[in-house]
Design a protein around this motif. Structure first.
Motif, PDB file in Angstrom:
ATOM      1  N   ALA A  23       0.198  -0.799   6.918  1.00 58.10           N
ATOM      2  CA  ALA A  23      -1.178  -0.288   6.892  1.00 58.10           C
ATOM      3  C   ALA A  23      -2.117  -1.122   7.758  1.00 58.10           C
ATOM      4  CB  ALA A  23      -1.678  -0.266   5.449  1.00 58.10           C
ATOM      5  N   SER A  79      -4.579   3.475   2.882  1.00 56.88           N
ATOM      6  CA  SER A  79      -3.338   4.243   2.737  1.00 56.88           C
ATOM      7  C   SER A  79      -3.293   5.391   3.752  1.00 56.88           C
ATOM      8  CB  SER A  79      -3.239   4.797   1.314  1.00 56.88           C
ATOM      9  OG  SER A  79      -4.374   5.605   1.058  1.00 56.88           O
ATOM     10  N   SER A  81       4.702  -0.005  -3.577  1.00 51.39           N
ATOM     11  CA  SER A  81       4.961   0.718  -2.327  1.00 51.39           C
ATOM     12  C   SER A  81       4.631  -0.220  -1.180  1.00 51.39           C
ATOM     13  CB  SER A  81       4.060   1.946  -2.238  1.00 51.39           C
ATOM     14  OG  SER A  81       4.380   2.845  -3.263  1.00 51.39           O
ATOM     15  N   VAL A 134       0.872  -1.180   0.000  1.00 56.02           N
ATOM     16  CA  VAL A 134       0.000   0.000   0.000  1.00 56.02           C
ATOM     17  C   VAL A 134       0.906   1.225   0.000  1.00 56.02           C
ATOM     18  CG1 VAL A 134      -1.656   1.340   1.404  1.00 56.02           C
ATOM     19  CG2 VAL A 134      -1.870  -1.154   1.281  1.00 56.02           C
ATOM     20  N   GLU A 135       0.536   2.254  -0.762  1.00 58.34           N
ATOM     21  CA  GLU A 135       1.326   3.490  -0.771  1.00 58.34           C
ATOM     22  C   GLU A 135       0.804   4.405   0.329  1.00 58.34           C
ATOM     23  OE1 GLU A 135       1.255   5.571  -4.491  1.00 58.34           O
ATOM     24  OE2 GLU A 135       2.432   7.245  -3.696  1.00 58.34           O
ATOM     25  N   GLU A 136       1.642   4.715   1.304  1.00 57.18           N
ATOM     26  CA  GLU A 136       1.202   5.525   2.443  1.00 57.18           C
ATOM     27  C   GLU A 136       0.869   6.955   2.009  1.00 57.18           C
ATOM     28  OE1 GLU A 136       3.306   5.117   6.111  1.00 57.18           O
ATOM     29  OE2 GLU A 136       2.186   6.752   7.047  1.00 57.18           O
ATOM     30  N   LYS A 137      -0.329   7.414   2.410  1.00 49.89           N
ATOM     31  CA  LYS A 137      -0.743   8.780   2.056  1.00 49.89           C
ATOM     32  C   LYS A 137      -1.158   9.577   3.287  1.00 49.89           C
ATOM     33  CE  LYS A 137      -2.097   7.465  -2.597  1.00 49.89           C
ATOM     34  NZ  LYS A 137      -3.178   6.852  -3.369  1.00 49.89           N
TER      35      LYS A 137
END
Ligand SMILES: [Zn+2]
Ligand SMILES: [Zn+2]
Length: 444
Positions: A128, A404, A124, A101-104
């Protein structure tokens, strides 16, 4: 932030070090270390079955505390044992893996890690699901237990389990001798952080916590041909469509009202072009249940209906049903759960212990307890209390695990995690093995 953390820290110190106030300086050092480990692990997540650095960090820290540590158990698994005289054996588990997961979250300590997944894709990686909280909490707990050996006796086993997200790690650790090479625990424990509760609170309940989960792939065979000449074909799409509808009657008409089961067809795939009748169709199912007999009933009904629909359509071959993934339900030993509910209430305050409904998610912690070990699995609140209240008032939810945007409120969450684990362990590691065994109901 600083004020809150200081206040919570003071509470933590009082609770944890009540028996030896002079150790409060040490309590502060332990928390600082646990928080540092959290930040490090959060910024360096690794994918399931690839938790090499993560496992090494945890193993090194536990070894420094005096635990006897074995690495590479079932892949990257870690087993750390601290013996402290005669008494029961209790196991506490953390997972090690992050997610693709792409951290946002926009946090200063957000993960920027990219890695190759098992299919060779560049992805990514983010913690999460909060397994970083679990590791930091377990480490803090380990430090408290190692430095307060006068408050408990018996054998403490801490495990770092790989690949929870792919539901393979617990099974591999058991296959690699987790229950035979090491002392078999009298009780096994785990917790899971989430945004369903505000930080400072824990959730629990006796009996089923998570469901049995079965993944099925069904291939229905027909006979393809030209879309304009259905008479010369046996259309697998029509068979699949009938099968999907007929499968809905299992929960509605066959399972006893009041029992719990879910049959979801998550995908249906067939065909390439509008005027071609394909040779086959594929269905993907997830099946959830609690009781073993309901699970058996539902799986048998799926097989019966699927085969009968194909026969009814004159299919040239029996459908292929592949049961490619399965996890057992997570079940809290009722007597153990009631006992620890009392312990957590007196540690955190009655208002901070919430009895929760069971969920239909799944967890491979059940593989550890399927070995006949009574277990207790509880939830750790991770939501920032103010944001949680705001969301409640607005009728919305904070980002869930695997989002994310998942961002536990680190300080209060970690404090409560450590405080809860220490309280539960001290309670269980405090009598004779026989007394502990007698007090839990075991099996279900
Ligand atoms: Zn997860
Ligand atoms: Zn998780």
């Amino acid at each position: 932030m600083k004020l809150t953390s200081g206040l919570l820290f003071a509470m933590f110190t009082i609770f944890t070090w009540a028996q030896s106030p002079s150790r409060s300086g040490e309590g502060e050092a332990i928390y600082t270390d646990a928080r540092a480990l959290y930040l490090d692990i959060h910024q360096n997540p690794e994918l399931s079955s690839h938790e090499i650095q993560t496992a090494a960090k945890l193993a090194g820290r536990l070894r420094d505390l005096g635990f006897t540590v074995t690495e590479h158990v079932g892949g990257t698994g870690v087993v750390a044992i601290l013996k402290n005289g005669a008494g029961p054996t209790v196991m506490l588990r953390t997972e090690l893996d992050g997610l693709p997961v792409e951290e946002k979250t926009g946090l200063a300590h957000a993960s920027k890690v990219r890695s190759k997944d098992d299919a060779g894709r560049d992805v990514s990686v983010m913690h999460a699901c909060g397994h970083d909280v679990h590791m930091a909490s377990l480490f803090g707990t380990a430090a408290v237990m190692a430095r307060s050996k006068d408050t408990w006796h018996g054998t403490l086993i801490l495990i770092g389990q790989p690949a929870e997200e792919t539901i393979t790690g617990a099974k591999r650790m058991i296959e690699d001798g987790l229950m035979t090479r090491f002392p078999k625990p009298d009780v096994a424990l785990a917790l899971h952080v989430g945004n369903e509760l505000p930080a400072g609170k824990v959730g629990l309940g006796p009996g089923y916590r998570f469901s049995n989960a079965d993944s099925l792939r069904i291939t229905i065979y027909g006979k393809g041909g030209h879309g304009s000449m259905p008479n010369s074909t046996i259309d697998p799409i029509v068979i699949a469509a009938r099968t999907v509808v007929a499968l809905q009657t299992i929960v509605a008409r066959e399972v006893k009202p009041g029992e719990v089961a879910v049959v979801t067809i998550g995908y249906i795939q067939a065909g390439t072009k509008n005027n071609i009748i394909p040779d086959q169709a594929e269905l993907g199912l997830t099946v959830r249940s609690y009781k073993p007999e309901v699970r058996k009933q539902v799986l048998a009904a799926i097989e019966r209906i699927t085969k009968a629909e194909a026969t009814a359509a004159g299919a040239p071959r029996e459908p292929k049903i592949e049961h490619y993934e399965a996890t057992d339900a997570v079940y809290n030993d009722p007597a153990l759960s009631r006992r620890l509910e009392g312990v957590l209430e007196s540690t955190l305050g009655k208002d901070n212990v919430v009895v929760e409904d069971p969920g239909m998610a799944s967890e491979d912690f059940s593989f550890l307890t399927a070995q006949g070990v009574p277990s207790f699995y509880f939830s750790l609140g991770g939501a920032n209390p103010a944001k949680y209240a705001e969301a409640k008032a607005a009728g919305t939810n904070l980002p869930s695990n695997h989002s994310s945007l998942f961002a536990p409120d680190v300080d209060p969450t970690l404090h409560t995690g450590i405080e809860s684990e220490v309280a539960v362990l001290r309670n269980l590691l405090n009598g004779s093995t026989e007394d502990l065994r007698k007090s839990v109901s075991a099996g279900h």
